[in-house]
Design an enzyme around this catalytic site. Structure first.
Site, PDB file in Angstrom:
ATOM      1  N   ASP A   1      44.342  41.725  36.374  1.00 35.07           N
ATOM      2  CA  ASP A   1      44.614  40.234  37.047  1.00 35.07           C
ATOM      3  C   ASP A   1      44.923  40.300  38.512  1.00 35.07           C
ATOM      4  OD1 ASP A   1      45.611  37.481  37.063  1.00 35.07           O
ATOM      5  OD2 ASP A   1      46.065  37.580  34.809  1.00 35.07           O
TER       6      ASP A   1
ATOM      7  N   THR B   1      43.576  32.325  35.764  1.00 37.34           N
ATOM      8  CA  THR B   1      43.643  33.345  34.711  1.00 37.34           C
ATOM      9  C   THR B   1      43.064  32.935  33.424  1.00 37.34           C
ATOM     10  OG1 THR B   1      45.529  34.519  35.944  1.00 37.34           O
ATOM     11  CG2 THR B   1      45.126  34.874  33.380  1.00 37.34           C
TER      12      THR B   1
ATOM     13  N   ASN C   1      44.733  26.854  33.305  1.00 40.05           N
ATOM     14  CA  ASN C   1      45.911  27.397  32.458  1.00 40.05           C
ATOM     15  C   ASN C   1      46.879  26.375  31.647  1.00 40.05           C
ATOM     16  OD1 ASN C   1      45.420  29.742  33.780  1.00 40.05           O
ATOM     17  ND2 ASN C   1      46.652  29.812  35.403  1.00 40.05           N
TER      18      ASN C   1
ATOM     19  N   ASP D   1      48.307  40.841  40.154  1.00 37.06           N
ATOM     20  CA  ASP D   1      48.493  39.381  40.234  1.00 37.06           C
ATOM     21  C   ASP D   1      49.933  38.831  40.519  1.00 37.06           C
ATOM     22  OD1 ASP D   1      47.229  36.477  39.833  1.00 37.06           O
ATOM     23  OD2 ASP D   1      49.081  36.641  38.403  1.00 37.06           O
TER      24      ASP D   1
ATOM     25  N   HIS E   1      51.122  36.912  43.972  1.00 38.52           N
ATOM     26  CA  HIS E   1      51.680  35.730  44.093  1.00 38.52           C
ATOM     27  C   HIS E   1      53.054  35.778  44.960  1.00 38.52           C
ATOM     28  CE1 HIS E   1      49.356  33.128  41.723  1.00 38.52           C
ATOM     29  NE2 HIS E   1      49.261  34.051  40.636  1.00 38.52           N
TER      30      HIS E   1
ATOM     31  N   HIS F   1      40.007  36.793  39.042  1.00 37.43           N
ATOM     32  CA  HIS F   1      40.213  35.974  40.340  1.00 37.43           C
ATOM     33  C   HIS F   1      40.493  37.030  41.321  1.00 37.43           C
ATOM     34  CE1 HIS F   1      44.327  35.783  39.635  1.00 37.43           C
ATOM     35  NE2 HIS F   1      44.151  35.244  38.557  1.00 37.43           N
TER      36      HIS F   1
ATOM     37  N   HIS G   1      45.876  31.551  44.184  1.00 34.79           N
ATOM     38  CA  HIS G   1      44.397  31.379  43.789  1.00 34.79           C
ATOM     39  C   HIS G   1      44.141  30.118  42.995  1.00 34.79           C
ATOM     40  CE1 HIS G   1      45.428  32.502  39.560  1.00 34.79           C
ATOM     41  NE2 HIS G   1      46.361  33.574  40.021  1.00 34.79           N
TER      42      HIS G   1
END
Length: 413
Positions: free
Chosen positions: A45, A81, A102, A202, A206, A248, A350
């Site tokens: 991810d 995601t 999401n 991921d 973040h 992504h 993202h």
């Protein structure tokens, strides 16, 4: 209301602690399926297209060099995601398979879907298309999933023969062992298609941003996981093909100047199921749409506002594409590097349009006996992975998809 929220929280905690392997009884490979090779589809991810080189993921770089490596893989919009994992699995754009964000609102159901709501995540009624594991099972080929969006749900009444509900409590060594164990089952029970999902880098991206040392470390941890997985699989001696992708990328945003919700939006008249890198508005009364749109259009500042009817065609996210009527009536899309937020945003985000923001691009590498060697290919859309895997496994695609076989056909031997 508080009681319902407490029940939902307790329910989600219970779901997240579920480490059981589930098996659907009575499934077997047909004689034809037993003759096919094996594919393990891996996703890390948020593994941006340039992370392997940027942070020297040595094992992935070597594996990509031995096989096929794309300049990047272009995610579907929105570049988040759940929509993109499910686009990879179905060969459909989010507007066509129905997982349009999401978190999103379905007017027909008058309900919200959220990736954090486990009962809805596991309800096949929310999912369109035919995921690869369903396609395989429909054609008497056993499949297995170590996590993937949609794999916990009864899509078309079908789950993988072997699957786990998503839980970070399952140690990585146990996940890798499960894959090896699946591949050492008797031939008639052995899965030929396996999905394998890793949640990093991921989380690090973040929290710390794509340039942070913590993100570099997360990339190298993923690299180590892939090495351990490939080494474990190698001991089986089976003709296994690996496809390594991400959903992504990740980008740094302006944390000091978050965009507020425009004052013109009356939350008594509009539902806002999602914000951040796209603010989505659903009108309770359709006559309120045009007046608000015209007002917002005059006030645009660091964002673009669209009606569902005039969203850019390149996004595949408009009234014409909206097969399940889940795209908002009005869409506010921030201009990079801005995001909508009521507080200081996280360091990495993202979700931006991938054709406008290159940092949204994902990774694609493939290696194994089915693939050509030492091959570099240009960027391509992620919906094209579906027909590639179907071709390797000799699965017949049974309904129209957005992906095209000819895009990646030439990477096969």
């Amino acid at each position: 209301m508080r009681y319902m929220i407490l029940l939902l929280l307790l329910s989600n905690i219970a779901f997240s602690q579920d480490t059981t392997q589930y098996k659907v009884e009575g499934r077997h490979n047909s004689a034809a399926a037993q003759q096919q090779p094996y594919v393990i589809l891996i996703s890390a991810d948020g593994f941006r297209y340039d992370y392997a080189e940027k942070y020297q993921a040595e094992h992935l770089l070597e594996l990509g060099k031995e096989g096929v490596k794309a300049a990047s893989m272009i995610p579907s919009f929105p570049s988040v995601t759940f929509p993109n994992h499910y686009s990879i699995a179905t060969g459909l754009y989010p507007s066509h398979h129905g997982i349009v964000n999401n978190t999103f609102y379905d007017p027909g159901k008058n309900e919200n879907y959220s990736m954090g709501n486990k009962p809805k995540v596991r309800d096949g009624a929310w999912y369109g298309g035919t995921p690869l594991w369903v396609l395989a099972e429909q054609q008497q080929m056993v499949s297995a999933s170590m996590f993937w969006v949609g794999s916990e749900a009864d899509v078309k009444g079908v789950r993988p023969s072997y699957y786990y509900n998503y839980s970070e409590r399952i140690p990585m060594e146990s996940r890798i062992k499960a894959v090896k164990d699946w591949l050492t089952l008797p031939e008639d029970q052995r899965p030929h298609f396996i999905t394998f999902y890793v949640s990093e880098p991921d989380h690090a991206g973040h929290r710390f941003g794509p340039e942070a040392i913590e993100t570099a470390q997360a990339v190298r941890e993923v690299d180590s996981i892939i090495y351990q997985l490939t080494e474990a699989v190698r001991t089986t001696g089976l003709p296994v093909n690996f496809i390594f992708v991400s959903d992504h990328g990740m980008t740094a945003v302006d944390r000091e100047h978050p965009l507020p919700t425009p004052a013109a939006i009356d939350t008594n008249k509009f539902l806002i199921p999602a914000s951040g890198t796209m603010m989505v508005l659903h009108a309770k009364d359709k006559t309120d749409i045009q007046p608000l749109y015209e007002t917002l259009k005059k006030e645009e500042a660091h964002y673009k506002v669209y009606l569902k009817t005039n969203a850019p065609a390149e996004l595949h996210y408009n009234d014409t594409d909206d097969r399940m009527n889940r795209i908002g009536d009005i869409l506010l899309i921030p201009e990079w590097p801005y995001v909508f937020s009521t507080r200081k945003p996280g360091a990495g985000h993202h979700g931006f349009p991938p054709l406008q923001v290159k940092d949204m691009h994902a990774t694609f590498m493939a290696w194994g006996p089915a693939f050509k060697e030492h091959m570099s290919i240009p960027s391509f859309e992620n919906v094209n992975v579906y027909p590639l895997i179907a071709e390797i496994l000799k699965l017949k695609i049974t309904e129209p998809i957005d992906g095209r076989k000819e895009v990646l056909h030439n990477i096969l031997k």
